[in-house]
Design a protein around this motif. Structure first.
Motif, mmCIF file in Angstrom:
data_model
loop_
_atom_site.group_PDB
_atom_site.id
_atom_site.type_symbol
_atom_site.label_atom_id
_atom_site.label_comp_id
_atom_site.label_asym_id
_atom_site.label_seq_id
_atom_site.Cartn_x
_atom_site.Cartn_y
_atom_site.Cartn_z
ATOM 1 N N THR A 1 48.951 37.149 59.189
ATOM 2 C CA THR A 1 48.278 37.330 57.908
ATOM 3 C C THR A 1 46.921 37.984 58.121
ATOM 4 O O THR A 1 46.308 37.823 59.188
ATOM 5 C CB THR A 1 48.088 35.964 57.200
ATOM 6 O OG1 THR A 1 47.480 36.167 55.929
ATOM 7 C CG2 THR A 1 47.205 35.040 57.996
ATOM 8 N N ARG B 1 43.088 38.554 56.014
ATOM 9 C CA ARG B 1 42.283 38.066 54.894
ATOM 10 C C ARG B 1 40.955 38.805 54.884
ATOM 11 O O ARG B 1 40.339 39.024 55.943
ATOM 12 C CB ARG B 1 42.044 36.554 55.006
ATOM 13 C CG ARG B 1 43.335 35.748 54.880
ATOM 14 C CD ARG B 1 43.144 34.274 55.207
ATOM 15 N NE ARG B 1 44.432 33.595 55.199
ATOM 16 C CZ ARG B 1 44.846 32.795 54.223
ATOM 17 N NH1 ARG B 1 44.080 32.565 53.155
ATOM 18 N NH2 ARG B 1 46.040 32.210 54.290
ATOM 19 N N CYS C 1 44.832 37.550 50.686
ATOM 20 C CA CYS C 1 45.775 37.025 51.674
ATOM 21 C C CYS C 1 47.026 37.882 51.661
ATOM 22 O O CYS C 1 47.791 37.862 50.690
ATOM 23 C CB CYS C 1 46.123 35.575 51.376
ATOM 24 S SG CYS C 1 47.272 34.849 52.564
#
Length: 396
Positions: A257, A259, A184
């Motif tokens: 973000t 991931r 993350c």
């Protein structure tokens, strides 16, 4: 296999401990009272401990032969900025702070494990280091402890951690070979254009237009930059730009973000995202600056350590209680920092009851039945005593 059960007396103590922790949650790196409470419990049990960082604790339990393997077990102790809505009689007394991710359970389970292993220390060789880690919900807490030497003196050979999991039936053990959680990383994209009047857009450079092009292009990172069967997330969660309806915006800020479940894709996403944003902004005469913050790495389980936990769970509870997780969670856990250095496994402990709705992690109504506590203690304890004490050397 020696099966070590949790006595009624210890179980009652652990329930008291869990309810105290739940009622007095503290945010990341502010776990001062939590830390003091854990040390108080250890002192009452006459178990020595060490402090690390401001609010971290670790306990070394030394077996009859100090030269054996060195096993680490980690529990996270921090809470979340959430107002509790469970209605429990031991609900949080700290306004806007709640153990909504089960860390009170993790801490209690590890305390029970410390008690059992300390009592049975003449039954195994080597050492066990039980780590009560602050700041899991923040950035870099695990890495801070690593930098302070928590995996050293002597070097730890294998690490274990669990997480309560509302997506599995109560009492089941969820194991996953390879990646079990994603990385993350956070980013901020600052897009600069040139302000002007909306009646004369040719004299300006519209940062909002540039941002829309970037938003659309970011989706291609998911579909074109990684293996189609590998899960990847690129998410924009916040947009801020513009001052009035008739003014061409000269600045837009996007926050998001990424991931990924492999280190290769994680690095590729970072470099491609930066290149993509800069090139799109430049093509419109503007400028994009990407501020990228590396967060938690993926948790990638070691096969042989995972296998030892699976075998231990089968022997303790039966094969019907062990679930092979089909896919990783795109959530993150900083236990990945440990797993990068030491062969590790991170497994799930199911808490969903048939007769009761299970709320997800980070939900204000998240809770769990306390009968799961001795199951976690038993699995940790028996795995150390019967498997890892020899498995580290044999690699199973």
């Amino acid at each position: 296999m020696e099966i070590v059960k949790v006595s009624i007396e210890l179980f009652e103590q652990l329930i008291t401990i869990r309810r105290h922790l739940h009622q007095h949650p503290e945010l990341s790196f502010k776990e001062y009272a939590t830390c003091e409470y854990i040390t108080k419990v250890l002192e009452e049990w006459d178990i020595p401990y060490n402090r690390i960082s401001e609010t971290g604790i670790y306990v070394d339990i030394i077996g009859r032969n100090k030269k054996g393997p060195y096993i680490g077990i980690r529990a996270d102790i921090d809470a979340l900025p959430i107002q509790e809505q469970t209605g429990l009689p031991f609900s949080s007394v700290n306004q806007g702070v709640m153990h909504a991710c089960g860390h009170d359970g993790h801490t209690t389970i590890l305390l029970g494990t410390v008690y059992q292993l300390h009592r049975l220390r003449d039954k195994f060789s080597g050492r066990v280091r039980c780590i009560f880690q602050p700041g899991e919900e923040a950035d870099g807490a695990a890495q801070q402890l690593i930098d302070l030497g928590v995996l050293e003196n002597p070097s730890i050979d294998a690490m274990l951690a669990l997480h309560l999991w509302p997506h599995l039936p109560h009492g089941t053990i969820g194991v996953k070979y390879g990646a079990i959680t994603a990385s993350c990383d956070d980013f901020t994209i600052e897009i600069l254009g040139k302000s002007g009047h909306s009646a004369r857009p040719h004299q300006a450079i519209d940062a909002i237009t540039i941002s829309t092009q970037i938003l659309q292009a970011l989706h291609t990172l998911v579909t074109k930059s990684s293996n189609p069967v590998e899960p990847v997330v690129v998410h924009i969660g916040k947009i801020n730009g513009g001052t009035a309806s008739n003014i061409v915006a000269d600045k837009v800020v996007l926050e998001g973000t990424t991931r990924a479940v492999t280190f290769e894709t994680r690095e590729k996403l970072k470099s491609q995202l930066i290149d993509l944003c800069e090139s799109i902004a430049k093509s419109f005469g503007g400028k994009a600056t990407v501020h990228y913050k590396d967060g938690h790495p993926p948790v990638i389980n070691s096969d042989w350590v995972t296998r030892t936990v699976e075998e231990s769970a089968i022997e303790l509870f039966g094969p019907e209680k062990v679930v092979h997780l089909k896919e990783p969670s795109m959530g993150a856990d900083d236990f990945g920092a440990f797993a990068q250095i030491v062969p590790s496994t991170y497994f799930r402990l199911g808490i969903a009851l048939e007769e009761k709705k299970a709320f997800d992690l980070h939900h204000p109504q998240f809770e769990f039945d306390e009968s799961i506590i001795p199951i976690g203690v038993q699995l940790f304890t028996s795995t150390v005593l019967n498997k890892l004490s020899r498995g580290v050397e044999e690699k199973c």
